[in-house]
Write a protein that holds these residues in place. Structure first.
Motif, PDB file in Angstrom:
ATOM      1  N   PHE A   1     100.502 -93.542  26.696  1.00 31.13           N
ATOM      2  CA  PHE A   1     101.589 -92.560  26.902  1.00 31.13           C
ATOM      3  C   PHE A   1     103.035 -93.639  26.960  1.00 31.13           C
ATOM      4  O   PHE A   1     103.915 -93.107  26.265  1.00 31.13           O
ATOM      5  N   ASN A   2     102.791 -94.404  27.625  1.00 30.76           N
ATOM      6  CA  ASN A   2     103.963 -95.594  27.877  1.00 30.76           C
ATOM      7  C   ASN A   2     104.413 -96.181  26.404  1.00 30.76           C
ATOM      8  O   ASN A   2     105.411 -96.279  26.339  1.00 30.76           O
TER       9      ASN A   2
ATOM     10  N   GLU B   1      89.752 -93.711  33.184  1.00 28.92           N
ATOM     11  CA  GLU B   1      90.301 -92.755  32.295  1.00 28.92           C
ATOM     12  C   GLU B   1      91.722 -92.503  32.288  1.00 28.92           C
ATOM     13  O   GLU B   1      92.680 -92.387  31.207  1.00 28.92           O
ATOM     14  N   VAL B   2      92.402 -92.107  33.398  1.00 28.18           N
ATOM     15  CA  VAL B   2      93.745 -92.100  33.732  1.00 28.18           C
ATOM     16  C   VAL B   2      94.335 -93.131  33.252  1.00 28.18           C
ATOM     17  O   VAL B   2      95.667 -93.339  32.715  1.00 28.18           O
ATOM     18  N   SER B   3      94.169 -94.659  33.464  1.00 25.84           N
ATOM     19  CA  SER B   3      94.659 -95.771  33.517  1.00 25.84           C
ATOM     20  C   SER B   3      94.831 -95.942  31.704  1.00 25.84           C
ATOM     21  O   SER B   3      95.896 -96.475  31.406  1.00 25.84           O
ATOM     22  N   LYS B   4      94.047 -95.509  31.007  1.00 21.47           N
ATOM     23  CA  LYS B   4      94.119 -95.622  29.791  1.00 21.47           C
ATOM     24  C   LYS B   4      95.016 -94.554  28.983  1.00 21.47           C
ATOM     25  O   LYS B   4      95.969 -94.934  28.114  1.00 21.47           O
ATOM     26  N   LEU B   5      95.129 -93.535  29.661  1.00 18.99           N
ATOM     27  CA  LEU B   5      96.085 -92.531  29.069  1.00 18.99           C
ATOM     28  C   LEU B   5      97.509 -92.784  29.278  1.00 18.99           C
ATOM     29  O   LEU B   5      98.240 -92.504  28.650  1.00 18.99           O
TER      30      LEU B   5
ATOM     31  N   LEU C   1     105.843 -87.046  35.048  1.00 21.46           N
ATOM     32  CA  LEU C   1     104.623 -86.720  34.224  1.00 21.46           C
ATOM     33  C   LEU C   1     103.537 -87.821  34.958  1.00 21.46           C
ATOM     34  O   LEU C   1     103.586 -89.004  34.982  1.00 21.46           O
ATOM     35  N   ARG C   2     102.563 -87.232  35.554  1.00 21.23           N
ATOM     36  CA  ARG C   2     101.371 -88.062  36.180  1.00 21.23           C
ATOM     37  C   ARG C   2     100.003 -87.454  35.716  1.00 21.23           C
ATOM     38  O   ARG C   2     100.061 -86.229  35.349  1.00 21.23           O
ATOM     39  N   PHE C   3      99.259 -88.452  35.519  1.00 22.78           N
ATOM     40  CA  PHE C   3      97.692 -87.609  35.201  1.00 22.78           C
ATOM     41  C   PHE C   3      96.728 -87.596  36.274  1.00 22.78           C
ATOM     42  O   PHE C   3      96.893 -88.356  37.310  1.00 22.78           O
ATOM     43  N   VAL C   4      95.890 -86.784  36.227  1.00 24.85           N
ATOM     44  CA  VAL C   4      94.918 -86.450  37.223  1.00 24.85           C
ATOM     45  C   VAL C   4      93.633 -86.388  36.579  1.00 24.85           C
ATOM     46  O   VAL C   4      93.177 -85.850  35.723  1.00 24.85           O
ATOM     47  N   GLY C   5      92.892 -87.228  37.203  1.00 26.26           N
ATOM     48  CA  GLY C   5      91.354 -87.369  36.715  1.00 26.26           C
ATOM     49  C   GLY C   5      90.818 -88.767  37.245  1.00 26.26           C
ATOM     50  O   GLY C   5      91.241 -89.624  37.950  1.00 26.26           O
TER      51      GLY C   5
ATOM     52  N   GLY D   1      87.230 -84.279  33.314  1.00 25.64           N
ATOM     53  CA  GLY D   1      88.213 -83.371  32.984  1.00 25.64           C
ATOM     54  C   GLY D   1      89.570 -84.101  33.536  1.00 25.64           C
ATOM     55  O   GLY D   1      89.626 -84.619  34.545  1.00 25.64           O
ATOM     56  N   ILE D   2      90.373 -84.442  32.510  1.00 22.76           N
ATOM     57  CA  ILE D   2      91.698 -85.428  32.732  1.00 22.76           C
ATOM     58  C   ILE D   2      92.845 -84.160  32.459  1.00 22.76           C
ATOM     59  O   ILE D   2      92.919 -83.556  31.346  1.00 22.76           O
ATOM     60  N   SER D   3      93.772 -84.096  33.193  1.00 22.91           N
ATOM     61  CA  SER D   3      95.026 -83.220  33.119  1.00 22.91           C
ATOM     62  C   SER D   3      96.342 -84.216  33.419  1.00 22.91           C
ATOM     63  O   SER D   3      96.208 -85.187  33.842  1.00 22.91           O
ATOM     64  N   ALA D   4      97.275 -83.443  32.586  1.00 21.20           N
ATOM     65  CA  ALA D   4      98.586 -84.064  33.183  1.00 21.20           C
ATOM     66  C   ALA D   4      99.515 -82.987  33.817  1.00 21.20           C
ATOM     67  O   ALA D   4      99.528 -81.858  33.252  1.00 21.20           O
TER      68      ALA D   4
END
Length: 459
Positions: free
Chosen positions: A339-340, A331-335, A323-327, A304-307
């Motif tokens: 996004f950038n 996987e977070v590094s890829k997302l 905006l930050r990613f949680v997970g 589960g990945i969330s923003a």
């Protein structure tokens, strides 16, 4: 005394009976600490000088609902009120004006009602319960007259509640999208020379901008300027008066609150669009209107990945201010990289077109273009994102329902923790060290390095 213009200066011998209307017949209002509400009496159509007890009514206060019941339970109350009127009539002159006679009779009724309640068992039992309470602040009669006049101007349909002393008032307004917003006003003993204390549920704390200190002078000024005049005819049609004529008082505060609510319409429209279509993990819906952050499910895979994003109050469709990613870390590094690229305008789709964040799209549309189809409340119920904290073994923490945000960077472990729980764990380790605003230690499960912000302590 000029009754033609309703400028009645007679308040009764103790200043309790205030004339509030002359049309179609005299009406008067009084405020009593003992009765815990404002009461009104109307005159009989057959005899304009005779107040009708049957029309006894109360203004919308939080404790006023029991006042009528208490009065009707008093034995012999009708005879006592009749005796009070006869005693008052004995002092009348033959040519006493009708309105003045009505006010004197009304005040006699009000005094008798207070005496009856004071001697009733209901009042005695309540006094026993509250004997240790401090004596309430006594305010002058024209304070209550002024407050009632201001509420007349605002409109009683916009009032949610009033406390028993008319010093705590809750107002409401409905915005263009049908959302209801409330404003709580606390009037101090120096009101209106001192502005009321305002409490509301807006993204930015509501503050009165143009408050003008006022003094209650019973001999001058008017309702729209905010100063009580001594004219107790408070029939001010709120729908017909122009708001441009308001220069001070509670009506001006209400006008500024409505303007503040209007300024957040675009923000709330964006948040409502997200709430209606995305899978919201935080906050628990329906969310308070002051909250402009949302935690949105992005991927159901990899645990589960969330923003977590925060929208700008004035320009909600711009790139989220936070905006930050949680997970899982990988996987977070890829997302985050994905996004950038979308923000910079270097992200290319399958057909070779370049994608970039644009403000003519909604926030939800931009997120879908960037990450593809994200889970919605119809395709995901959030259960797959309900990850237990590896320390406290719960999903949501505390009254705010915080989710596990910290994740171990070891792909073979990838345990999730509440930041507050992880801080307490690391703080208990002798080998932990603090650098700037982060505390560093080892994962409780795999002993790989992990860190969390110091400010995440539960305290």
């Amino acid at each position: 005394m000029d009754h033609a213009h309703s400028n009645i200066e007679y308040y009764g011998s103790s200043g309790t009976a205030l004339l509030s209307s002359l049309n179609p017949c005299p009406q008067c209002t009084t405020y009593s600490h003992l009765l815990e509400c404002a009461l009104s009496l109307s005159a009989s159509l057959s005899d304009p000088s005779m107040p009708i007890l049957g029309s006894l009514s109360v203004l919308p206060t939080t404790k006023a609902s029991t006042v009528i019941d208490r009065i009707t339970e008093i034995e012999g109350i009708e005879e006592r009120l009749s005796d009070a009127i006869r005693g008052c009539d004995a002092n009348f002159e033959t040519q006493t004006p009708i309105v003045e006679k009505f006010l004197q009779r009304a005040e006699a009724l009000f005094r008798e009602l207070e005496n009856a309640l004071q001697n009733s068992s209901c009042r005695q039992s309540r006094s026993t319960d509250d004997k240790d309470d401090p004596k309430p602040m006594v305010l002058p009669a024209h304070f209550y007259s002024y407050v009632v006049s201001q509420l007349d101007f605002i409109g009683w349909e916009n009032i949610v509640s009033i406390d028993s002393r008319l010093t705590v008032i809750v107002l409401k307004t409905v915005d263009s999208s049908g959302r209801t917003h409330e404003l709580r006003l606390e009037l101090g003993e120096n009101f209106p020379n001192q502005a009321p204390i305002c409490t509301s549920d807006l993204p930015i704390e509501f503050e009165i901008e143009n408050w003008r200190p006022l003094s209650l002078h019973p001999d001058n000024s008017d309702v729209t300027s905010g100063v009580f005049t001594g004219n107790t005819n408070f029939e001010v049609p709120p729908k017909k008066r122009s708001r441009q004529s308001v220069s001070a008082g509670l009506a001006l505060v209400y006008e500024e609150f409505e303007a503040a609510v209007d300024s957040y319409q675009s923000l709330w429209n964006e948040l409502d669009n997200i709430d209606a279509n995305a899978c919201i993990l935080e906050p628990i819906l329906p969310a308070r209107r002051s909250i402009r952050e949302r935690r949105i499910a992005i991927r159901a895979s990899a645990g589960g990945i969330s923003a977590v994003l925060s929208l700008d109050c004035k320009r909600p469709r711009t790139v989220p201010s936070s905006l930050r990613f949680v997970g899982a870390t990988a996987e977070v590094s890829k997302l985050r990289s994905h996004f950038n690229e979308y923000i910079a305008g270097t992200l290319k789709c399958d057909d070779g077109l370049t994608l970039q964040w644009r403000e003519d799209r909604t926030v939800r549309e931009n997120l879908e273009l960037c990450f593809g189809d994200i889970p919605t409340k119809n395709t995901a119920d959030g259960s797959e994102f309900e990850i237990e904290c590896g320390i406290c073994y719960t999903n949501r923490l505390g009254e705010d329902g915080l989710l596990p945000d910290a994740c171990c960077g070891n792909a073979c472990c990838a345990r999730s923790y509440h930041e507050a729980c992880l801080f307490e764990w690391l703080h208990s380790l002798p080998s932990a060290r603090i650098s700037f605003d982060r505390i560093f230690g080892t994962c409780p499960y795999c002993c790989e390095p992990i860190s969390v912000k110091v400010r995440c302590a539960r305290s």
